[in-house]
Design a protein around this motif. Structure first.
Motif, PDB file in Angstrom:
ATOM      1  N   THR A  16       0.826  -1.203   0.000  1.00 47.80           N
ATOM      2  CA  THR A  16       0.000   0.000   0.000  1.00 47.80           C
ATOM      3  C   THR A  16       0.860   1.252   0.000  1.00 47.80           C
ATOM      4  O   THR A  16       0.615   2.179  -0.776  1.00 47.80           O
ATOM      5  CB  THR A  16      -0.945   0.007   1.213  1.00 47.80           C
ATOM      6  N   GLY A  19       2.654   1.600  -3.352  1.00 51.64           N
ATOM      7  CA  GLY A  19       1.692   1.997  -4.383  1.00 51.64           C
ATOM      8  C   GLY A  19       1.277   3.438  -4.225  1.00 51.64           C
ATOM      9  O   GLY A  19       1.166   4.176  -5.204  1.00 51.64           O
ATOM     10  N   SER A  20       1.086   3.895  -2.998  1.00 49.77           N
ATOM     11  CA  SER A  20       0.717   5.285  -2.744  1.00 49.77           C
ATOM     12  C   SER A  20       1.834   6.220  -3.174  1.00 49.77           C
ATOM     13  O   SER A  20       1.588   7.256  -3.781  1.00 49.77           O
ATOM     14  CB  SER A  20       0.410   5.507  -1.267  1.00 49.77           C
ATOM     15  N   LYS A  50       0.790  -1.059 -10.091  1.00 54.33           N
ATOM     16  CA  LYS A  50       0.058   0.048 -10.723  1.00 54.33           C
ATOM     17  C   LYS A  50      -1.165  -0.484 -11.467  1.00 54.33           C
ATOM     18  O   LYS A  50      -2.263   0.063 -11.347  1.00 54.33           O
ATOM     19  CB  LYS A  50       0.970   0.811 -11.674  1.00 54.33           C
ATOM     20  N   ASN A  52      -2.794  -3.222 -10.906  1.00 55.67           N
ATOM     21  CA  ASN A  52      -3.747  -3.708  -9.910  1.00 55.67           C
ATOM     22  C   ASN A  52      -4.500  -2.546  -9.267  1.00 55.67           C
ATOM     23  O   ASN A  52      -5.726  -2.593  -9.121  1.00 55.67           O
ATOM     24  CB  ASN A  52      -2.995  -4.534  -8.864  1.00 55.67           C
ATOM     25  N   ASP A  53      -3.772  -1.509  -8.888  1.00 56.76           N
ATOM     26  CA  ASP A  53      -4.410  -0.337  -8.276  1.00 56.76           C
ATOM     27  C   ASP A  53      -5.401   0.310  -9.239  1.00 56.76           C
ATOM     28  O   ASP A  53      -6.495   0.711  -8.846  1.00 56.76           O
ATOM     29  CB  ASP A  53      -3.364   0.690  -7.847  1.00 56.76           C
ATOM     30  N   GLU A  54      -5.013   0.412 -10.516  1.00 53.89           N
ATOM     31  CA  GLU A  54      -5.895   1.010 -11.515  1.00 53.89           C
ATOM     32  C   GLU A  54      -7.148   0.168 -11.725  1.00 53.89           C
ATOM     33  O   GLU A  54      -8.243   0.705 -11.883  1.00 53.89           O
ATOM     34  CB  GLU A  54      -5.151   1.194 -12.838  1.00 53.89           C
ATOM     35  N   HIS A  76      -7.319  -7.434  -5.653  1.00 56.03           N
ATOM     36  CA  HIS A  76      -6.155  -7.235  -4.791  1.00 56.03           C
ATOM     37  C   HIS A  76      -5.400  -8.555  -4.581  1.00 56.03           C
ATOM     38  O   HIS A  76      -4.176  -8.613  -4.718  1.00 56.03           O
ATOM     39  CB  HIS A  76      -6.624  -6.664  -3.456  1.00 56.03           C
TER      40      HIS A  76
END
Length: 127
Positions: A16, A19-20, A50, A52-54, A76
């Motif tokens: 996290t 990614g942040s 990236k 995955n987050d998108e 996730h």
């Protein structure tokens, strides 16, 4: 399995935070002036995170918190599997490879549980 749970929490926090930092344009500790890591594996991991987050950010809300949670957690968890598989292909440390195998097994079980929940709510098993 309390220690495994603690390791999962630490991994989730690290993912996290990294990614942040990436999303905010920081170099996430890869050197000054935006230098890229010297190992292609690190860049592959960042690209996976990236993506995955998108994918999670693009998911429309259903209005049902339980369904939204299950759907986003599936994405996730699949991201964790993808990263763990990358670790198995490219990593060298035996401890990290063993942890990657544990992560794959555990995440697949949890994805199956999310699939069962979502099927019961009429949301199929899209992956």
């Amino acid at each position: 399995m309390k220690s495994l749970s603690a390791r999962w929490t630490a991994i989730a926090v690290a993912i996290t935070l990294t990614g942040s930092a990436l999303a905010q344009g920081h170099d996430a500790g890869h050197g000054a002036h935006g230098e890229q890591p010297s190992h292609h594996g690190a860049m592959d991991m960042h690209a996976m995170m990236k993506k995955n987050d998108e994918a999670m950010a693009a998911m429309p809300s259903t209005g049902d918190v339980d369904v939204d949670f299950a759907m986003m957690m599936k994405v996730h968890h699949q991201g964790a599997i993808d990263m763990a598989q990358h670790q198995l292909r490219h990593g060298k440390d035996a401890t990290m490879k063993a942890m990657a195998r544990e992560i794959i097994a555990a995440q697949k079980k949890e994805i199956a549980a999310f699939d069962a929940f979502l099927a019961g709510r009429g949301h199929g098993t899209k992956k």
